[in-house]
Structures are given as structure tokens and as C-alpha cells.
Scaffold this active site. Structure first.
Site, PDB file in Angstrom:
ATOM      1  N   HIS A 172      38.395  51.845  68.226  1.00 21.31           N
ATOM      2  CA  HIS A 172      39.662  52.506  67.897  1.00 21.31           C
ATOM      3  C   HIS A 172      40.846  51.792  68.544  1.00 21.31           C
ATOM      4  O   HIS A 172      41.941  51.771  68.006  1.00 21.31           O
ATOM      5  CB  HIS A 172      39.616  53.969  68.323  1.00 21.31           C
ATOM      6  N   HIS A 176      40.367  59.319  68.337  1.00 17.49           N
ATOM      7  CA  HIS A 176      40.387  58.120  67.495  1.00 17.49           C
ATOM      8  C   HIS A 176      41.773  57.467  67.402  1.00 17.49           C
ATOM      9  O   HIS A 176      41.871  56.246  67.309  1.00 17.49           O
ATOM     10  CB  HIS A 176      39.918  58.464  66.069  1.00 17.49           C
ATOM     11  N   ASP A 228      62.700  72.590  64.834  1.00 19.96           N
ATOM     12  CA  ASP A 228      63.866  73.083  64.102  1.00 19.96           C
ATOM     13  C   ASP A 228      63.717  74.604  64.019  1.00 19.96           C
ATOM     14  O   ASP A 228      62.833  75.189  64.661  1.00 19.96           O
ATOM     15  CB  ASP A 228      63.998  72.405  62.729  1.00 19.96           C
TER      16      ASP A 228
HETATM   17  C1  RB5 Z   1      63.269  73.806  56.960  1.00 18.03           C
HETATM   18  O1  RB5 Z   1      63.494  74.805  56.009  1.00 18.03           O
HETATM   19  C2  RB5 Z   1      62.025  72.997  56.585  1.00 18.03           C
HETATM   20  O2  RB5 Z   1      62.300  72.185  55.491  1.00 18.03           O
HETATM   21  C3  RB5 Z   1      61.540  72.195  57.773  1.00 18.03           C
HETATM   22  O3  RB5 Z   1      61.262  73.057  58.825  1.00 18.03           O
HETATM   23  C4  RB5 Z   1      60.279  71.398  57.572  1.00 18.03           C
HETATM   24  O4  RB5 Z   1      59.276  72.169  56.994  1.00 18.03           O
HETATM   25  C5  RB5 Z   1      60.430  70.084  56.924  1.00 18.03           C
HETATM   26  O5  RB5 Z   1      59.473  69.326  56.767  1.00 18.03           O
END
Ligand code: RB5
Length: 151
Positions: free
Chosen positions: A132, A97, A7
């Protein structure tokens, strides 16, 4: 083939990881995101995890701000063993593992230098099998129980 996605919170670290993969000559596809616009990490975690779950890709790398959201999403998918790691030891263990097939990192947690070491360690480590393997089979058994609606 490796798949990678992030993201906006993981974009910069993903860029550093992609440079490292190119240096290593490792083939990959970037499934986004491509800029700093705010996006929802489940949309990008899903793309990688679905492909790994279906066997369309061997392995994946996911990055969000902390790595937490991406790991939660990825581990919803059957057959995906996503490991959120932050150092070389956990990176090595996640393969030796747990045979982690998705590596998850926090773009706001790791420096590019540490991330390169983490990725290198994960790429080079080898699943130990043995005891494992039995444990991973138990996880697969749980997924099957869930699929059948028994859990
Ligand atoms: C985005 O601000 C943030 O929440 C996302 O990148 C992440 O850390 C979520 O787990």
C-alpha cells in the site's frame, strides 16, 4: 492535533463527533461553521485540507450534507488523502490501505451512532504499509507531475 470543520449540512453530526472526541480525550480544533446559516462547504473544507497539506495538523475530519463536496475539495490539496466513508469497513480500509489523513462523512447520511463507530474505527486503525505504501507513493508522484505542469 486534529482539525474538524463542517458546513451547515454537517453541523449536527460534527457536534456529535466533537462530543465523541472529547470522550476519547482527543485534542482537536473546530474551524467552523458554528451555526445553521447556509455557508459554502469549500470555504471550510479548505481550512482543514490546507493545514493537513502543509503539515500544520496531523489529521482532519470534515462533514457536509453528503460528504461529497468536502471530499472533492479536500483531495485538491497535495498530500491530502481524504476518504468519504459511511460504515466501519470503509473507515478501517481507508486507514489500513489508503492511510487517509482526512475522514469525511455525510451529516445527512449517517446517524450520530454510526458516525461514532466510524470515527472510532478510523482512529484505531493502523496503516499496513507494504504494497500500500508503494501505491501512495504513486499518488504522490502524480501530484508532483501536476505541480510541474506535466499533467
Ligand atoms: C449543502 O446543502 C450541501 O450541498 C452540502 O452540505 C454538501 O452535501 C455538498 O456536497
Amino acid at each position: 492535533m486534529y482539525l474538524i470543520a463542517s458546513d451547515h449540512g454537517g453541523l449536527d453530526l460534527k457536534t456529535a463527533v466533537k462530543d465523541f472526541l472529547r470522550e476519547r480525550g482527543i485534542e482537536f480544533r473546530d474551524l467552523g461553521t458554528e451555526n445553521n446559516d447556509s455557508v459554502d462547504y469549500p470555504d471550510f473544507g479548505e481550512k482543514v485540507a490546507r493545514a493537513v497539506s502543509r503539515g500544520e495538523a496531523e489529521k482532519g475530519i470534515l462533514v457536509c450534507g453528503t460528504g461529497i463536496g468536502m471530499s472533492i475539495v479536500a483531495n485538491k490539496f497535495p498530500g491530502v488523502r481524504a476518504a468519504l466513508v459511511s460504515d466501519e469497513f470503509t473507515a478501517r480500509m481507508s486507514k489500513e490501505h489508503n492511510n487517509a489523513n482526512v475522514l469525511v462523512m455525510g451529516g445527512r447520511v449517517l446517524s450520530p451512532e454510526v458516525a461514532r463507530k466510524v470515527v472510532a474505527t478510523w482512529l484505531d486503525a493502523v496503516f499496513e504499509g507494504g504494497r500500500h505504501h508503494k501505491r501512495l507513493e504513486k499518488i504522490a508522484g502524480l501530484e508532483e507531475e501536476i505541480r510541474k505542469g506535466r499533467i
